[in-house]
Structures are given as C-alpha cells and as structure tokens.
Scaffold this motif. Structure first.
Motif, PDB file in Angstrom:
ATOM      1  N   ARG A   9       0.857  -1.182   0.000  1.00 22.91           N
ATOM      2  CA  ARG A   9       0.000   0.000   0.000  1.00 22.91           C
ATOM      3  C   ARG A   9       0.899   1.240   0.000  1.00 22.91           C
ATOM      4  O   ARG A   9       1.737   1.414   0.884  1.00 22.91           O
ATOM      5  N   TRP A  10       0.730   2.050  -1.027  1.00 20.19           N
ATOM      6  CA  TRP A  10       1.502   3.289  -1.157  1.00 20.19           C
ATOM      7  C   TRP A  10       0.990   4.345  -0.178  1.00 20.19           C
ATOM      8  O   TRP A  10      -0.091   4.186   0.394  1.00 20.19           O
ATOM      9  N   PRO A  11       1.717   5.446  -0.011  1.00 19.72           N
ATOM     10  CA  PRO A  11       1.319   6.481   0.948  1.00 19.72           C
ATOM     11  C   PRO A  11      -0.081   7.064   0.719  1.00 19.72           C
ATOM     12  O   PRO A  11      -0.716   7.529   1.668  1.00 19.72           O
ATOM     13  N   ASP A  12      -0.572   7.045  -0.505  1.00 18.71           N
ATOM     14  CA  ASP A  12      -1.909   7.608  -0.779  1.00 18.71           C
ATOM     15  C   ASP A  12      -3.025   6.575  -0.622  1.00 18.71           C
ATOM     16  O   ASP A  12      -4.180   6.851  -0.913  1.00 18.71           O
ATOM     17  N   GLU A  33       4.418  -4.960   8.180  1.00 22.80           N
ATOM     18  CA  GLU A  33       5.364  -3.886   8.510  1.00 22.80           C
ATOM     19  C   GLU A  33       5.101  -2.652   7.658  1.00 22.80           C
ATOM     20  O   GLU A  33       4.631  -2.751   6.523  1.00 22.80           O
ATOM     21  N   THR A  34       5.420  -1.509   8.234  1.00 26.31           N
ATOM     22  CA  THR A  34       5.373  -0.241   7.531  1.00 26.31           C
ATOM     23  C   THR A  34       6.805   0.273   7.425  1.00 26.31           C
ATOM     24  O   THR A  34       7.528   0.306   8.428  1.00 26.31           O
ATOM     25  N   TYR A  35       7.195   0.633   6.211  1.00 28.33           N
ATOM     26  CA  TYR A  35       8.559   1.096   5.946  1.00 28.33           C
ATOM     27  C   TYR A  35       8.532   2.536   5.455  1.00 28.33           C
ATOM     28  O   TYR A  35       7.596   2.928   4.753  1.00 28.33           O
ATOM     29  N   THR A  36       9.567   3.282   5.808  1.00 28.35           N
ATOM     30  CA  THR A  36       9.695   4.587   5.173  1.00 28.35           C
ATOM     31  C   THR A  36       9.852   4.339   3.674  1.00 28.35           C
ATOM     32  O   THR A  36      10.316   3.259   3.264  1.00 28.35           O
ATOM     33  N   GLN A  81       7.780  11.490  -3.075  1.00 26.29           N
ATOM     34  CA  GLN A  81       9.000  12.033  -2.467  1.00 26.29           C
ATOM     35  C   GLN A  81       8.756  13.354  -1.740  1.00 26.29           C
ATOM     36  O   GLN A  81       9.426  13.641  -0.757  1.00 26.29           O
ATOM     37  N   GLY A  82       7.808  14.134  -2.221  1.00 21.34           N
ATOM     38  CA  GLY A  82       7.560  15.443  -1.617  1.00 21.34           C
ATOM     39  C   GLY A  82       6.704  15.406  -0.365  1.00 21.34           C
ATOM     40  O   GLY A  82       6.549  16.417   0.321  1.00 21.34           O
ATOM     41  N   LEU A  83       6.146  14.265  -0.030  1.00 15.16           N
ATOM     42  CA  LEU A  83       5.312  14.151   1.169  1.00 15.16           C
ATOM     43  C   LEU A  83       6.178  14.129   2.421  1.00 15.16           C
ATOM     44  O   LEU A  83       7.320  13.677   2.397  1.00 15.16           O
ATOM     45  N   ALA A  84       5.604  14.573   3.520  1.00 12.42           N
ATOM     46  CA  ALA A  84       6.300  14.497   4.802  1.00 12.42           C
ATOM     47  C   ALA A  84       6.189  13.057   5.312  1.00 12.42           C
ATOM     48  O   ALA A  84       5.086  12.549   5.500  1.00 12.42           O
ATOM     49  N   ASN A  85       7.310  12.395   5.476  1.00 17.26           N
ATOM     50  CA  ASN A  85       7.375  11.040   6.034  1.00 17.26           C
ATOM     51  C   ASN A  85       6.502  10.015   5.306  1.00 17.26           C
ATOM     52  O   ASN A  85       5.677   9.343   5.932  1.00 17.26           O
ATOM     53  N   PRO A  86       6.668   9.847   3.995  1.00 13.55           N
ATOM     54  CA  PRO A  86       5.871   8.849   3.281  1.00 13.55           C
ATOM     55  C   PRO A  86       6.267   7.431   3.694  1.00 13.55           C
ATOM     56  O   PRO A  86       7.446   7.146   3.919  1.00 13.55           O
TER      57      PRO A  86
END
Length: 95
Positions: A9-12, A33-36, A81-86
């Motif tokens: 699942r991507w950040p959006d 798990e969730t990864y940066t 890349q431009g999101l805060a803490n994706p």
C-alpha cells in the motif's frame, strides 16, 4: 524458481501487486510492517537485484520482469517524495 507476488500500500492508500522471481523478497520485507519510502525502495532494490542475479545464475540472463518491477516501484515512489514522512505498508505475500 519460485515466483511470488508481494502486495503493498503506497502512501496515498493505493494498493499494488508486485512481482518477484524469487522468495528472497521475504528476507527483506515483512508482512504487516510499515517502511519509510526510502527504506522500502532500498530493501526492494536489494531483493529484486538478488532475485534477478539468481535467474542469471540459473538461466544465463537476468530477470527482465524483476528489473521492470523495480523500475515501476522507483517511478511510482517518485510521486511521493515530496510528502512528509511517506511510508509503504507490506500487506501480503502470494506464492
């Protein structure tokens, strides 16, 4: 070689099924798990390159699908890349 898919699942919130020609991806990513974003890319890059090298060792040529998947992951990740803490969530492995 045992192919598999890994679901992320991507950040959006968009989910994607990703390809690996080898189970080695399980050595680098863990379900639940969730990864940066950068850590996910580093781990995926390492695992998919190892998987491609295994294909090369067995068949004499690298795995084009693994390299194509890596390219898709990298180009998709660039959008966030431009999101805060994706972050990226690993949802499942499908063997």
């Amino acid at each position: 070689m045992p192919e598999m898919q890994f679901q992320i699942r991507w950040p959006d919130g968009t989910e994607a099924a990703c390809y690996s020609p080898s189970l080695v991806i399980k050595d680098y990513l863990k379900v639940g798990e969730t990864y940066t974003l950068s850590d996910f890319l580093d781990k995926s890059r390492t695992a998919l390159n190892i998987a491609s090298d295994r294909v090369r060792a067995k068949y004499g040529f690298p795995c084009g699908r693994a390299m194509g998947q890596l390219q898709v992951l990298e180009s998709t990740a660039a959008q966030y890349q431009g999101l805060a803490n994706p972050t990226v969530d690993v949802l499942a492995f499908v063997e």
